[in-house]
Every structure is written in structure tokens, then in C-alpha cells.
Design a protein around this motif. Structure first.
Motif, mmCIF file in Angstrom:
data_model
loop_
_atom_site.group_PDB
_atom_site.id
_atom_site.type_symbol
_atom_site.label_atom_id
_atom_site.label_comp_id
_atom_site.label_asym_id
_atom_site.label_seq_id
_atom_site.Cartn_x
_atom_site.Cartn_y
_atom_site.Cartn_z
ATOM 1 N N GLY A 188 -0.411 9.448 -5.788
ATOM 2 C CA GLY A 188 -1.217 8.245 -5.924
ATOM 3 C C GLY A 188 -0.534 7.078 -6.610
ATOM 4 N N THR A 189 0.632 7.289 -7.193
ATOM 5 C CA THR A 189 1.352 6.204 -7.868
ATOM 6 C C THR A 189 2.079 5.351 -6.828
ATOM 7 N N PRO A 190 2.300 4.069 -7.116
ATOM 8 C CA PRO A 190 2.928 3.192 -6.111
ATOM 9 C C PRO A 190 4.414 3.468 -5.907
ATOM 10 N N ASP A 244 -2.439 9.519 0.650
ATOM 11 C CA ASP A 244 -1.967 8.319 -0.042
ATOM 12 C C ASP A 244 -0.882 7.571 0.746
ATOM 13 N N TYR A 245 -0.536 8.068 1.923
ATOM 14 C CA TYR A 245 0.458 7.395 2.755
ATOM 15 C C TYR A 245 -0.123 6.076 3.252
ATOM 16 N N TRP A 246 0.669 5.024 3.266
ATOM 17 C CA TRP A 246 0.160 3.683 3.586
ATOM 18 C C TRP A 246 -0.427 3.589 4.995
ATOM 19 N N LYS A 260 8.064 -4.710 -6.033
ATOM 20 C CA LYS A 260 8.036 -4.397 -4.614
ATOM 21 C C LYS A 260 9.143 -5.086 -3.806
ATOM 22 N N ASN A 280 2.426 4.332 -1.327
ATOM 23 C CA ASN A 280 2.194 5.159 -2.511
ATOM 24 C C ASN A 280 2.868 6.511 -2.356
ATOM 25 N N TRP A 281 3.124 7.135 -3.508
ATOM 26 C CA TRP A 281 3.568 8.520 -3.527
ATOM 27 C C TRP A 281 2.356 9.425 -3.340
ATOM 28 N N ASN A 329 6.575 10.482 -0.246
ATOM 29 C CA ASN A 329 5.955 9.210 0.143
ATOM 30 C C ASN A 329 5.783 9.090 1.646
ATOM 31 N N ASN A 335 10.974 11.022 -6.000
ATOM 32 C CA ASN A 335 10.117 10.548 -7.083
ATOM 33 C C ASN A 335 10.789 10.789 -8.433
ATOM 34 N N LYS A 373 0.812 -1.222 0.000
ATOM 35 C CA LYS A 373 0.000 0.000 0.000
ATOM 36 C C LYS A 373 0.847 1.274 0.000
#
Length: 532
Positions: free
Chosen positions: A101-103, A223-225, A156, A97-98, A202, A182, A95
Motif C-alpha cells: 500500500g505504500t507509494p 494496490d497495482y495502479w 515521483k 503503489n507497492w 509493485n 522495495n 497511483k
């Protein structure tokens, strides 16, 4: 259907009334007083603690720190280590993400660490990652960046191969230099990738606004996990170089956290604010660096004499009210793998005996009474405590040697930029706080190959050889012995004069919850909340 519509409308109305009436739903904002303006928000260029506080809110490395200052998983949820201790395999959070919203991918860390070691980047802290295979050779331009010992196994999964077993490697990965950037934003925006609206992060927060020398605002990153556990909506950092003003703002309730305040205020502040005043022992050393490239400071007798003449007990008691402790060693107490630090021969003498011997050494070198005039300029970064130390040391050197001492102050950014870029000086205030709990971190700042932090350009092949030897020694006791031998040399030669071990000075409002004092001085905003 009609009933359902009425029920829904009533719920909306009640919800609106509750939102308007419930202060618990108000925006949660933390106002942090930082002790200066950051030079950069680029992890590859960072070197200051005040930058680390911000960067670790915006970005998250493979590992991180918890509220107590312990290493915990960060962007990597887990890792394994090979039997020989040289291959680390990290599994990045599914989960993660930047902020766009990108992983977050393994390739992001490959790109970021290659960028740090690329000599074109000129990363001041590139040596932090030297344990990675080929890192030093890549950084010196001897190998291409694709030979760095890091690769993405899959989207990952990240594999890092080391030159040799490095027990503190996961701690290095929590340093701000190891934070990821990024790639897409960097390639699109170039040097502007650190600006609001362009910085893609991130971490638990993302950059919303940065007004130089006024404030920097970070807002919660949805968007932080682990966003569900982040209690703050916004963190505002203020570059509070004026310590008296920062204290006034704290007392007025405008700031809930203040890092660094004038130590002569400790007793007054404790009387007024009790345990809101936090003083914590740190793995840090406060010192004066001497420029070994120029006369008379290239003469070891002069450096030793000047160091001996500094009354460290006076500085600790009269200027810092005991918030910093007298120090004669480069490496502070508290590093379990190192033990008791080495000490110079004069550490156990009385101050009077030190001064008598200092006068003899200075005369031998041809300076002082009856010799050549001794002119010294002390450089320090703007700070009431540093100014008082400089005035006190100047007085000690005047009384002991008849020296003509002048003072030069600069803001923290200009002060350290000048030193890191190789500017010449006489004596310069500096300090070192452990990036990781290992003695090597302190010894490395005096290596010839580390000019960015070896401000005085100390050059001793015997010292360098011992530090290098410690890198290849696997037995902990033997390694500690080698490092003690190296420390003894640097204390004999005094390219720097250790003066005190830091105490971390914080003001923490009773409204701030989740705060824990810790020796690493890591206080990520993700663990904090504010109660009205």
C-alpha cells in the motif's frame, strides 16, 4: 424505514444467490507451465527467461511490454529525453503503489539501480545498465554507488543521465534486472526479502506461495495502479522441466499454458490441438560454447573444425521439425538497426566440403586419425530436445573425427550456475534471447569484461575494441558496420558455434484470451484471462 430494511435484505439475499449461481464470479486462475525452477526472485540476480516470466508479473519497471511485445510505459507514465539524448526524465504514476500500500517513489528506483551496480551485490546482469553514467565504474568499484547517474528530482520524478546516447535505453529498462525492489522490505529482511509474506512487489501480482520444484502462486495485487484492468485473480507457475509430463497435463486441462515442449511432437500436437500450438520466430540463437581456456579447445583450428562438422540442416529438420532454423551467425535476422548478419566463410559450403575441411584442420591441430585422441564432453541442461541435439552432434563428431564423446546433463539451474560461475568444460549448450532488439546484446556475451555470460572465456582484444568503438559511434550506418566487423571476428574464431535460431514453442489453451505471439517472448499475465 421498514421498507428500506426489507429492500436491503432482499438485495443481499438476491446478491448471495447470484454469487453462488454465477460461474463468471468464480476465481479466475491461470495455470502456467514454466520450463524449470527459478534460481531466484531477486531482480539483481536473475538471468533466465523462466525467471523473467515470473518477475515481470510480480514487479514492474519504468517501462514494460504490451501483449504484442512492444515497449510501453510501466511504472513511469511518461518520460522526456534531452536534445543530446543523454538525460531521461521519468514521471512515475501517481497511483503506483507497492503491494503493502505504500507509494512507489523515484527513490525506489535510485536504490534498486544502485544496488544492481554495487559490486557487493554481484549482479550477473549489471552490464545491462552500463549505459547509465558511471555505472561500469561503480560496478568495478572505481567509484562509490552514489556517483551513479540517477537521482530523484522529487517523490515521483526520476532523472537518469547516460554516458552516451543509447537508442535502445527504454528497452533496457523493461529488462528484469531494472525492476525495482522495495527498500524497506530489503533492509528489514535481507536475503529473505524474496520469500512469500516478505516479498513486497509493485506489479500486477504479488507472491502468495512458493514451494520449490512444485509450484509458485501469485495473486492479484489490489494496490497495482492498473488493477482494474487485470482480469486474473491468481497465476500458478509450475516448473515443468519434464516436457512430456507438461504436455500430458495440458491435454488433461490441468495447464492452460506450457512453455517449451519436445519439438518432435509438433505434428501430433497440431493434428490434435490446431492453433493451440504456437511456434513463433524469436530473436534467439542456440549455440555450443567451447572453453577456450583448456586444450584442445583453446586452438581455433579445433573449434572451427568442430563447428564445421555440425550438420545444422539435420538438427533443424530431424530434431526440431523446422521449429528452429539452421544458423551460422551469432546475431539472428530481424534486428532492423543491424540488417543481414555476418556469416563465417564455411556457411555457403556444402556439408561434405565442410567436413573435408574440418578433418584437415583437426589434423593440422594434431588430433583425430593418426594424431592425439580427441575426448569431448558435451554439457547440456535437461530437456529432450537438447538431449537429442547432443546425441546427434556427438555422432557427427565421432564419425568425422573419431572423437570419444560423452554427455553430461544437469537441470537448468545447475547447468547455468556452473557456467556463470566459471566452471571448466569442453562444449556446453547455451542460447541467447535478445534482452533488447540491438546487435550489441549478442556481441556483448563474448566480451572479456563480461565473464558471467562469456562462458568459454573468449579473449580477443581486437574484438573487444570494436565492440567498445560501437558504443561511441552515433551514426547508425557506421555503428552497424563496426558491429559487423566484430561479428566477423567472433565467427572466424568460433568461441561459440551458432547452430540454430530459436522458434518459441508454446501450448496455449483456447480458454486463454488476450494472448499474442511476439518475438520478444514477453507474455505478462496482466493481459491474459481464462474463459471456462
Amino acid at each position: 424505514m421498514t421498507f428500506m430494511k426489507l429492500k436491503f435484505g432482499t438485495a443481499v439475499l438476491l446478491g448471495s444467490l447470484l454469487i453462488g449461481a454465477c460461474p463468471a464470479l468464480a476465481e479466475a486462475v491461470l495455470h502456467r507451465g514454466n520450463s524449470g525452477e527459478p534460481q531466484t526472485l531477486d531482480p539483481s540476480q536473475t538471468s533466465l527467461e523462466i525467471e523473467a516470466f515470473i518477475l515481470k508479473d510480480l514487479y514492474e519497471g519504468l517501462t514494460s511490454y504490451d501483449a504484442a511485445g512492444r515497449i510501453v510505459p510501466g511504472a513511469a507514465e511518461s518520460w522526456t529525453v534531452s536534445d543530446d539524448g543523454t538525460v531521461y526524465t521519468f514521471k512515475i504514476h501517481d497511483k503506483a503503489n507497492w503491494s503493502d500500500g505504500t507509494p512507489v517513489l523515484a527513490e525506489d528506483f535510485v536504490f534498486s539501480m544502485r544496488r544492481v551496480e554495487d559490486p557487493k551485490t554481484a549482479a550477473g546482469y549489471a552490464n545491462i545498465l552500463y549505459p547509465i553514467k558511471n555505472a561500469e565504474k561503480v560496478n568495478k568499484g572505481e567509484l562509490p554507488v552514489d556517483q551513479l547517474g540517477i537521482k530523484a528530482i522529487d517523490a515521483k520524478t526520476l532523472e537518469i543521465t547516460l554516458e552516451r546516447p543509447t537508442p535502445f535505453f527504454v528497452e533496457l529498462l523493461a529488462h528484469q534486472t531494472a525492476l525495482p525492489v522495495n527498500k524497506a522490505s530489503f533492509e528489514k529482511n535481507g536475503a529473505d526479502f524474496i520469500k512469500p509474506g516478505k516479498l513486497v512487489s509493485n506489479g500486477a501480482f504479488e507472491l502468495a506461495e512458493h514451494v520449490q520444484n512444485d509450484h509458485l502462486t501469485a495473486v492479484k495485487n489490489p494496490d497495482y495502479w492498473d488493477a482494474a484492468n487485470v482480469k486474473l485473480d491468481k497465476v500458478i507457475f509450475y516448473p515443468s522441466e519434464d516436457q512430456a509430463a507438461a504436455v500430458r497435463r495440458f491435454e488433461a486441462g490441468e495447464l492452460q499454458l506450457v512453455y517449451n515442449f519436445s519439438a518432435d511432437q509438433i505434428e501430433r500436437l497440431r493434428a490434435s490441438h490446431g492453433d493451440e500450438v504456437r511456434v513463433t520466430a524469436a530473436l534467439s540463437t542456440y549455440f555450443y560454447s567451447f572453453d577456450t581456456r583448456i586444450e584442445p579447445f583453446k586452438d581455433v583450428r579445433v573449434r572451427r573444425a568442430l563447428s564445421m562438422a555440425i550438420d545444422r540442416d539435420f538438427l533443424s529438420k530431424e530434431i526440431y521439425s523446422g521449429a528452429q532454423l539452421p544458423a551460422y551467425s551469432l546475431i539472428p535476422l530481424g534486428i532492423a538497426t543491424y540488417g543481414e548478419p555476418a556469416r563465417p566463410d564455411f556457411a555457403d559450403w556444402s556439408q561434405l566440403d565442410r567436413e573435408d575441411k574440418a578433418i584437415e584442420l583437426m589434423k593440422e591441430a594434431g588430433y583425430g586419425e593418426g594424431g592425439k585422441p580427441l575426448n569431448i564432453e558435451i554439457r547440456y541442461n535437461t530437456n529432450p530436445n537438447h538431449e537429442r541435439v547432443a546425441i546427434a552432434v556427438a555422432d557427427m563428431w565421432k564419425k568425422t573425427f573419431g572423437a570419444n564423446v560423452t554427455l553430461l546433463q544437469n537441470d537448468i539451474s545447475a547447468h547455468y550456475a556452473y557456467l556463470k560461475e566459471g566452471g571448466k568444460f569442453n562444449a556446453a549448450r547455451a542460447g541467447w534471447t535478445a534482452d533488447y532488439a540491438d546487435a550489441e546484446n549478442f556481441l556483448a556475451i563474448n566480451l572479456k569484461k563480461n565473464p558471467v555470460f562469456n562462458y568459454g572465456r573468449y579473449d580477443n582484444p581486437e574484438y573487444d575494441a570494436l565492440v567498445e568503438k560501437s558504443y561511441n559511434e552515433k551514426d547508425p550506418a557506421a555503428r552497424s558496420k563496426i558491429m559487423h566487423e566484430a561479428e566477423a571476428i567472433v565467427l572466424r574464431d568460433q568461441p561459440i558455434a551458432p547452430m540454430m535460431n530459436f522458434g518459441q514453442l508454446w501450448l496455449v489453451s483456447k480458454k486463454v484470451k488476450g494472448w499474442q505471439d511476439n518475438g520478444s517472448n514477453d507474455h505478462l499475465s496482466k493481459y491474459l484471462s481464462v474463459e471456462e
